[in-house]
Write a protein that holds these residues in place. Structure first.
Motif, PDB file in Angstrom:
ATOM      1  N   HIS A 250     -22.786  12.057 -22.305  1.00 60.60           N
ATOM      2  CA  HIS A 250     -22.410  12.852 -23.473  1.00 60.60           C
ATOM      3  C   HIS A 250     -22.121  12.023 -24.725  1.00 60.60           C
ATOM      4  CE1 HIS A 250     -22.102  16.226 -20.712  1.00 60.60           C
ATOM      5  NE2 HIS A 250     -21.293  15.515 -19.950  1.00 60.60           N
TER       6      HIS A 250
ATOM      7  N   LEU B  84     -20.991  18.342 -30.074  1.00 57.39           N
ATOM      8  CA  LEU B  84     -19.611  18.764 -30.239  1.00 57.39           C
ATOM      9  C   LEU B  84     -18.953  18.010 -31.381  1.00 57.39           C
ATOM     10  CD1 LEU B  84     -18.441  19.081 -26.527  1.00 57.39           C
ATOM     11  CD2 LEU B  84     -19.382  20.841 -28.036  1.00 57.39           C
TER      12      LEU B  84
ATOM     13  N   THR C 148     -25.965  21.469 -29.369  1.00 58.81           N
ATOM     14  CA  THR C 148     -25.755  20.311 -28.502  1.00 58.81           C
ATOM     15  C   THR C 148     -24.599  19.407 -28.917  1.00 58.81           C
ATOM     16  OG1 THR C 148     -27.343  18.956 -29.739  1.00 58.81           O
ATOM     17  CG2 THR C 148     -28.201  20.279 -27.912  1.00 58.81           C
TER      18      THR C 148
ATOM     19  N   TYR D 256     -22.388  32.588 -25.780  1.00 55.58           N
ATOM     20  CA  TYR D 256     -21.473  31.688 -26.458  1.00 55.58           C
ATOM     21  C   TYR D 256     -21.417  32.013 -27.944  1.00 55.58           C
ATOM     22  CZ  TYR D 256     -21.538  28.735 -22.279  1.00 55.58           C
ATOM     23  OH  TYR D 256     -21.414  28.269 -21.003  1.00 55.58           O
TER      24      TYR D 256
ATOM     25  N   LYS E 122     -22.072  14.967 -27.305  1.00 57.69           N
ATOM     26  CA  LYS E 122     -22.857  16.183 -27.150  1.00 57.69           C
ATOM     27  C   LYS E 122     -22.629  16.807 -25.787  1.00 57.69           C
ATOM     28  CE  LYS E 122     -27.161  14.306 -25.248  1.00 57.69           C
ATOM     29  NZ  LYS E 122     -28.631  14.303 -25.385  1.00 57.69           N
ATOM     30  N   ILE E 123     -23.054  18.069 -25.676  1.00 58.44           N
ATOM     31  CA  ILE E 123     -22.975  18.787 -24.414  1.00 58.44           C
ATOM     32  C   ILE E 123     -23.923  18.139 -23.405  1.00 58.44           C
ATOM     33  CG2 ILE E 123     -23.377  20.995 -23.259  1.00 58.44           C
ATOM     34  CD1 ILE E 123     -22.676  22.362 -25.906  1.00 58.44           C
TER      35      ILE E 123
ATOM     36  N   TYR F 292     -17.504  23.826 -31.809  1.00 59.59           N
ATOM     37  CA  TYR F 292     -16.759  24.227 -30.615  1.00 59.59           C
ATOM     38  C   TYR F 292     -17.374  25.505 -30.041  1.00 59.59           C
ATOM     39  CZ  TYR F 292     -12.924  25.312 -27.477  1.00 59.59           C
ATOM     40  OH  TYR F 292     -12.168  25.595 -26.358  1.00 59.59           O
TER      41      TYR F 292
END
Length: 296
Positions: free
Chosen positions: A252, A30, A28, A65, A295-296, A56
């Protein structure tokens, strides 16, 4: 070899903090910047940690991913009490992680993930050696229904196995985390390294009570002789309870602060078998942690 309660407790803390927290961050977060502080009310000693995390996600195909990231922890130990040895080499500890993860959809509701985290955890007072390197990892199954519209109470379940070489245990340990949004005002999360109960003042402003684990384990490059025994490692393990606040600037970008008290605190020098040989400070104390994350 029979494990003492203290050693078993440290094993659980280090494994679950290292693997559970890194998993959540990989999936979650970044980016994250964080400051933690534990002063002692009955001692001159203080513990401070500065943390920076970057992850990333790289999309491969079909909701698969690969996640490449890193984390740096600088731990500052202000050991001002009187000790029967020189503490200067313990003033700063460094924990440097390389986060490598892979996740894919196994079905409409389940996502599988695995991660490996090579780590340097050391006082770094000299050249790197094999004792400064560790390896963590885990495999996880995640059922995330937090945005589902076909159920009244969205939830997320994470089941997994984690492995951490700093524990000295040659087998994986289980990991479980369960989150549920009860209604517009309340949610809860049960598991380790953290459980909480949240109250939503609004979707952007959130209060919570929490209980969690914190800790570290690092190699002491300049091994010290303490009471006739050689100290090769240093560790801290803590059980913490308190209250917190989160503010969401956007979906985010989130700022957060937690204040609490250590329910159990163990800060020890250890030999090369991870056995306790000297207690630095076991006095429970105030706890503060604050930061900002994207965060995502």
């Amino acid at each position: 070899m029979t494990l003492s309660f203290s050693k078993c407790f440290t094993i659980i803390v280090i494994s679950l903090v290292s693997c559970g927290h890194t998993l959540h961050a990989q999936l979650t977060d970044l980016a994250r910047l964080e400051y933690s502080f534990i002063p002692s009310s009955k001692s001159e000693d203080q513990y401070t940690r500065l943390k920076a995390t970057v992850n990333y996600p790289i999309k491969i195909k079909n909701k698969q991913y690969f996640i490449l990231g890193g984390e740096y922890n600088r731990i500052i130990l202000n050991l001002e009490d009187e000790y029967p040895f020189n503490t200067s080499s313990l003033r700063k500890l460094h924990v440097i992680d390389l986060n490598l993860g892979y996740t894919f959809k196994a079905s409409d509701t389940w996502r599988l993930g695995l991660k490996i985290t090579p780590r340097i955890a050391s006082t770094l007072t000299g050249k790197l050696s094999g004792d400064d390197f560790f390896i963590n990892g885990g495999v996880f199954a995640i059922k995330d229904r937090t945005v589902a519209t076909d159920i009244d109470r969205p939830y997320r379940l994470i089941l997994g196995l984690t492995y951490n070489t700093t524990t000295g245990v040659p087998f994986p340990l289980p990991f479980i985390s369960y989150y549920r949004r009860v209604n517009d005002k309340w949610s809860f999360s049960l598991g380790v390294p953290k459980s909480n109960l949240k109250y939503f003042l609004s979707e952007n402003s959130i209060l919570q009570t929490f209980a969690g684990l914190d800790g570290y384990f690092a190699n002491v490059q300049k091994a010290m002789v303490v009471n006739g025994q050689v100290a090769d490692n240093i560790s801290l393990s803590a059980v913490i309870g308190g209250i917190g606040y989160e503010y969401c600037f956007t979906k985010h970008l989130i700022a957060y602060s937690y204040i609490g008290y250590t329910i159990r605190l163990s800060n020890h020098l250890r030999d090369d078998n991870r056995d306790d040989i000297y207690s630095l400070n076991d006095l429970n104390a105030f706890y503060f942690r604050s930061g900002i994350k994207f965060k995502i």
